[in-house]
Each structure stands twice: as C-alpha cells, then as structure tokens.
Design a protein around this motif. Structure first.
Motif, mmCIF file in Angstrom:
data_model
loop_
_atom_site.group_PDB
_atom_site.id
_atom_site.type_symbol
_atom_site.label_atom_id
_atom_site.label_comp_id
_atom_site.label_asym_id
_atom_site.label_seq_id
_atom_site.Cartn_x
_atom_site.Cartn_y
_atom_site.Cartn_z
ATOM 1 N N SER A 22 0.839 -1.200 0.000
ATOM 2 C CA SER A 22 0.000 0.000 0.000
ATOM 3 C C SER A 22 0.873 1.249 0.000
ATOM 4 O O SER A 22 2.042 1.201 0.400
ATOM 5 N N HIS A 24 0.949 5.722 0.477
ATOM 6 C CA HIS A 24 0.299 6.931 0.997
ATOM 7 C C HIS A 24 0.991 8.172 0.451
ATOM 8 O O HIS A 24 2.181 8.388 0.730
ATOM 9 N N ASP A 285 -4.862 10.581 1.899
ATOM 10 C CA ASP A 285 -5.962 9.654 2.147
ATOM 11 C C ASP A 285 -6.407 9.640 3.598
ATOM 12 O O ASP A 285 -7.372 8.957 3.935
ATOM 13 N N SER B 22 -10.016 14.542 1.564
ATOM 14 C CA SER B 22 -9.103 13.409 1.391
ATOM 15 C C SER B 22 -9.374 12.714 0.060
ATOM 16 O O SER B 22 -10.469 12.833 -0.497
ATOM 17 N N ARG B 23 -8.363 12.003 -0.414
ATOM 18 C CA ARG B 23 -8.408 11.389 -1.756
ATOM 19 C C ARG B 23 -7.869 9.969 -1.700
ATOM 20 O O ARG B 23 -6.867 9.719 -1.033
ATOM 21 N N HIS B 24 -8.517 9.073 -2.449
ATOM 22 C CA HIS B 24 -8.079 7.671 -2.509
ATOM 23 C C HIS B 24 -7.866 7.261 -3.960
ATOM 24 O O HIS B 24 -8.816 7.254 -4.747
ATOM 25 N N GLY B 266 -7.606 -2.706 1.272
ATOM 26 C CA GLY B 266 -8.277 -2.067 0.143
ATOM 27 C C GLY B 266 -8.567 -2.936 -1.055
ATOM 28 O O GLY B 266 -8.850 -2.413 -2.132
ATOM 29 N N ILE B 283 -7.631 -0.253 -3.588
ATOM 30 C CA ILE B 283 -7.352 1.143 -3.257
ATOM 31 C C ILE B 283 -5.899 1.193 -2.771
ATOM 32 O O ILE B 283 -5.523 0.436 -1.862
ATOM 33 N N ASP B 285 -4.087 2.980 -0.891
ATOM 34 C CA ASP B 285 -3.731 3.234 0.506
ATOM 35 C C ASP B 285 -4.378 2.243 1.458
ATOM 36 O O ASP B 285 -4.099 2.277 2.655
ATOM 37 N N ALA B 287 -7.709 1.886 2.233
ATOM 38 C CA ALA B 287 -8.874 2.346 3.009
ATOM 39 C C ALA B 287 -10.166 1.666 2.580
ATOM 40 O O ALA B 287 -10.569 1.764 1.423
ATOM 41 N N ALA B 290 -13.095 3.694 0.904
ATOM 42 C CA ALA B 290 -12.980 3.966 -0.529
ATOM 43 C C ALA B 290 -13.241 2.712 -1.347
ATOM 44 O O ALA B 290 -13.834 2.765 -2.428
ATOM 45 N N THR B 291 -12.805 1.571 -0.835
ATOM 46 C CA THR B 291 -12.986 0.302 -1.530
ATOM 47 C C THR B 291 -14.472 0.017 -1.736
ATOM 48 O O THR B 291 -14.928 -0.264 -2.849
#
Lengths: 355, 355
Positions: A22, A24, A285, B22-24, B266, B283, B285, B287, B290-291
């Motif tokens: 993963s 970040h 994120d 926040s962004r994924h 993710g 995803i 990161d 998360a 988001a998944t």
C-alpha cells in the motif's frame, strides 16, 4: 519523484514480504515564523482542514479572555483544553474540573458522544453497562475551554460551537493572523465535534506552528497565551493525547524541544521552538499510520536526539496476529531524499540548525 | 485523469463542506472468464496481494479433497470457511461445528487471536472478563476449512499454514490456474492470519472471479467446488461477514446475481455469474471506505437493481458525532466517467450485457 492527482508524491510505503502492498501520498511544509520554507514537499499551497491539529490555537481565547486566571485554571485544565484525549479517568477529571470551575455541567458540551479512544476506558464503560457521553469525546476538553472563554467574555455559552458565535469569530481571527493567511467561508467545514474547521495551506499552518512554539511574530498577548498553553502541554503530555499515543510519547520524551499535535484525516503539526520551526503535513488519504511515520522521519532529521524515542516508528515493523514480522511501514524514496537534505543542513552544537 | 506514483487515478474523494478533504487512488479490473477486460482503470497489471478476497478459492480443497462429504459438512460450515467473519455467536458455532466434525479443537487454529470484528461480540467478551482466542479471528473459518482438507488428504494438520505444506502448495496451484497467471515466490507475503498471500494482477484476479462465479474455464471438479462454495455463501450471507457489513448486505439482497468478498488493505472482488464477469479492485492506501464506495459504483452500473440496496453507499453521507451531515464519500470524476461508460453498454432484458 512520482506525483499523484493532487501533485503530491508518495511519502510512505507499506511493504508485505518482498513487495509494496500500500502507498500513501501527501505533502509536508517546514517553515520559520517569517514564513520562510525550509521544506515544501508536495503541494503545500492547497488549503487543507487542520482539524484537531490547531486545538492550541483554538484555546488562545481561554488565556486572552482572562478565563484562566478568573477561574484559577491549572496546567491540567489547560492541557486538556488543547487535547484530543483518550477518555481515560485522568482526562475526564480534568474536563470535569474545568467545567465545574466555570459553573457549567456536561450538558453544555456540544461535541457529541463517541466511545473513548482508550480501549481500557471503553471496556470500563462496557462492563458497567454504560454508554459514552459527550465528556468521553476526545474533544471535550477543547469544548470545555471554549465554554470557559465564552462565559468569561460574557457571551452566551449556548451555541458557542457555531461559526457566527463571537467566540468562533475570535478563534478564526487568531488562526488567520497566527498563520498569516486569510480564511475563507467558502473553505470552511464542520468538524467531527461540530465546531468550524477552516482550510488553510500547509505552508501557513507550518508558519503558525513556528509562531506558536517561539512566540515570534505574535502580539505579546498571544505570545503569552501560546507560552502558557504549550508549557501546560509539556508539563502533562498524557493529558494532550493519552497513554501509548504518539503525541504524548513524543512530548514526554522531547519537551520543550517538540510540541506536537495530530488531527483527523492525516493532518499532523509540530513546533520546534529551539529551532524556530513549525511543521505541517497532510496524508492525502487520511491514514494515521502514514502521518505518524512521515512526521517521525522529519523529526528525527531535524532533532537527532528524537531518534531514540521514535525508534519503533522509524523501524515501522508490521506484525501479524501471531506476532510475526510480515512487513514494514517505510518512507518512500522521495521522503528519504527530502529527509537526507534536512540532515545535511549545517548545525550548531550538533543539534541546532545554523542561522 | 490525474495519476498517482503508481499510475493509478484518484477513484474516491472525501468532501467536507465545500472542499475535498481526502483522496483515494486505486485501480479496477472487470474481466470475463476468458480474460477479456471490460474495464481496466489504473494499473491492473501490477501484482497486488488479494488477502482475504480469495478465501473461496482457498476453500476449494475442502470440496475437492472430499472433506465436505466425508465430514458431512453443511452450508453454514462451507460459508464460514469462505468468511471474514465478525466473531458473533453464529460464526463461532459454525467454526466449532466444523472443527468438531473433523475431530480437532481450537488449539489447531494457526490464525492468531484478535478481538471480534463485531462490537457486540467484543463487549460480550469484555463483560465476561475474557480475552479473544483464535476462534474469534475473522479468518478462523478459513483455517478450520484448511484443517479439514488437510486431515481428509492425510496430511499433517500441524503446519498447514506454511507455504511449503502440501495444502498451501495445492491452494497456490488453484489460485494460479483459476486466475490464469503464474505465482512467484518473490511476490509472496504472509497474511495477517499467517497463511501465504500471493500477489497477482487485478486483471487476473477479476478473471478468476468470473470463473469462480460461472464455472467457465474451470475443470469440472473445480467448477463443482466453486458452485458449492458460492451457493453456501448465497444461502447464508451473514456467515461470510456479519450483521451490517457490506458483503453480507450485498449478497443477502442480490444473490445469486452477485458474489462479493473483501480483503484487507483495500482489496475487494466480486463475481456476477449472470453477466459472466468478475471484478477486482484495490485502493492504493488500503482504506475500506474507498474500496466499498468504488465497488458500489461499479456494481450499480453493471446491475441497475443493485442501486436500491447500495443506496446508503451511493449517497456516501458523512455524519459527525452529533449526527449532522458534514460531507460525502464520492466517486471522482474519473470513476464517474468509467462508470458512465459501463452504464452505456448494450443490455438484454434491461439487465444483462449483450454478448
């Protein structure tokens, strides 16, 4: 360095076995009190919500209003007013004490309830068959401090959390002037605890923390308020977060060299008064594991003696449910490069950066 | 669309008030059983660890070995063998029943212990002053199923979790052949529950799920095993995850149209047997918010009747501690565009994609 949609590089990689599992991305700013940037990694101009990272700035009216002296508040009460606390007995006691001195009760807290951050405190509630209340919210100390300031200023303590309440208007002015940036209602959100959170660039947030730590660039009143609040946090780091948590651990070991405060969604800020610097970072994120890992790298680069207390973070080992090592939370090549540049800055006495 | 370091676009944005907080980033593959890609968003060729998403593939030896019939296993026991369960009584009962039929006890489980995913189950343990055991681990059903297969195959049940144990060698071959891709020891990690996790491309994982759902491209033995396992999950979706959880909710409402299974960090996969498709997403990161959000968009685009059960996910509202709406978890413009293209594919009977 590779970039994300927002222009931000990957800062932290999580490996499992031989490969990266993963990633970040994020941005980091390091500034002095004048706004000179020592580091700008990623987009440090885009406004981000600081969330709980600015609780010490939000507590300045508690000092400036005279509430701290009128209500004879002690260091525990000031520290918990700057806290994202774990909801352990020591925290609840400080919040209750603050409210009692002001003549209010828990019903005035507008933060809403959540289960304590502390597993032990949660289990105590569960065993007693009880539910969490607003006082268990990690922000209850901040809210109690806001109530104290509102009462001292002769303002209505009901509605103190709303953006148009004079206390929140005052807090917005403090954040704006401390960080040296205009705040825009078109970039205001509502925090998890119902008070406004104003988006501002990481570069400005880092400058604000440089000023919070050193008092440089602040009015004498705000510099005094900042000094009292930061000193209270240094005196009782466990009240600012809780047992085993990053901010508590760092300040317990490194105060008065480092003031540090995390916020939700991957924001973390620090002040290094000896160096006259402030740090602000945001992981895109919102992942805390990456936020604390990246900040640990930066702190260790700026303050070599931080390396010991941050040893576990800098190792970043990931264990599975049987305690086997299965991977690492590690700095990306880009973050390693930035950190190496910080380490090469000229120093005085093996610690301080040369002016 | 903007790209990340890994070449992956932002798929999900988390807004707070007027701005994105926040962004994924991530990648999504949709494939048929032959490996034809209907969608390849982001880097679908880079190997990723599927983690718990492939538990149904890991359970194929339980059928193929004959253990299911030799030990007279029922649908509950097959479903929990494919599960990342919540640790509620219904799950523990199914795992205990599986172990008992095989003649083993909890001491054989090599998954390690963690507190149940279910808050209610955790509170029950806390009130009783007890600690979690291996059976509470969300993977205990998978481990019990592996033990059953090992015993039926005459293999040593001790060490069944190790990569060189014949059972894990067999599972690696099943994953490799089902997904149509070679597995490489240089891309093997150890999962949280101590079994191997083999990295493979999302494109291959999506193909594997298309085959898992439809049986196309599998040997008759594996197609039969897949059918029995997927049917068991459809019959008891609560056993595959738990009350209130995404996979349970989706399968309870949409089976037999959708088989869905999430993994850590993710990853999420789905099979749509009616359409002959498999979906795999990761995803970057890790998360989960988001998944599940991204998968909901894709499922709603492919299966219009999924929109109702996914209404809360598709709305994505974020509430604060007082229950006020403070933002949304929303698809990025790039994901919206990809989803719109899926919605425009020709359909038969208003549902099925035309061949």
């Amino acid at each position: 360095m590779s970039k994300t949609a927002s222009g931000n590089p990957v800062l932290v990689e999580v490996t499992r076995g031989p490969i990266v599992e993963s990633r970040h991305a994020g941005a980091i700013a390091i500034s002095d009190a004048d706004g000179h940037l020592l580091l700008a990694l990623g987009d440090v101009d885009r406004p981000v919500y600081p969330r709980s990272a600015v609780k010490a700035l939000q507590a300045i009216p508690l000092i400036e209003s005279g509430a701290v002296d009128a209500f004879t508040l002690g260091e525990h009460e000031l520290a918990v007013a700057c806290a994202s606390h774990s909801g352990d007995p020591v925290h609840l006691e400080a919040v209750r004490s603050l409210l009692t001195k002001v003549g209010l009760d828990e019903s005035y807290l507008a933060c809403g309830a959540h289960w304590p951050v502390s597993e032990g405190a949660t289990r105590t509630l569960v065993r007693a068959g009880r539910r969490p209340r607003a006082i268990h919210n990690n922000c209850s100390g901040k809210h109690a401090g806001m109530l104290a300031a509102a009462v001292q200023l002769g303002l209505d303590p009901r509605g103190y959390e709303r953006p148009d309440h004079p206390l929140q208007v005052m807090i917005a002015r403090i954040i704006s002037e401390t960080c040296g940036v205009a705040l825009d209602r078109a970039r205001m959100g509502v925090d998890g605890c119902s008070v406004p959170t104003w988006a501002l660039p990481l570069s400005a947030l880092a400058r604000g923390f440089a000023r919070l730590g050193s008092g440089e660039g602040l009015t004498p009143q705000w510099a005094n308020a900042a000094r009292r609040l930061v000193s209270a946090c240094f005196a009782s780091p466990v009240l600012v977060a809780g047992e085993g948590r990053f901010d508590t651990m760092v300040m317990a070991a490194l105060a008065p060299a480092v003031f540090v405060k995390g916020g939700a969604e991957g924001v973390h800020c620090a002040a290094l008064p000896e160096l006259g610097l402030g740090i602000a970072l945001k992981i895109d994120d919102g992942a805390k594991r990456a936020t604390e890992r990246a900040l640990s790298e930066v702190l260790a680069a700026l303050l070599p003696r931080a390396r010991q207390v941050l040893a576990d973070q800098l190792d970043g080992e990931v264990l599975n449910w049987r305690g086997f090592s299965v991977g690492h939370i590690a700095p990306s090549a880009g973050l390693q490069h930035a950190v190496a540049e910080l380490e090469e800055l000229p120093r005085v006495d093996g610690e301080k950066l040369a002016q």
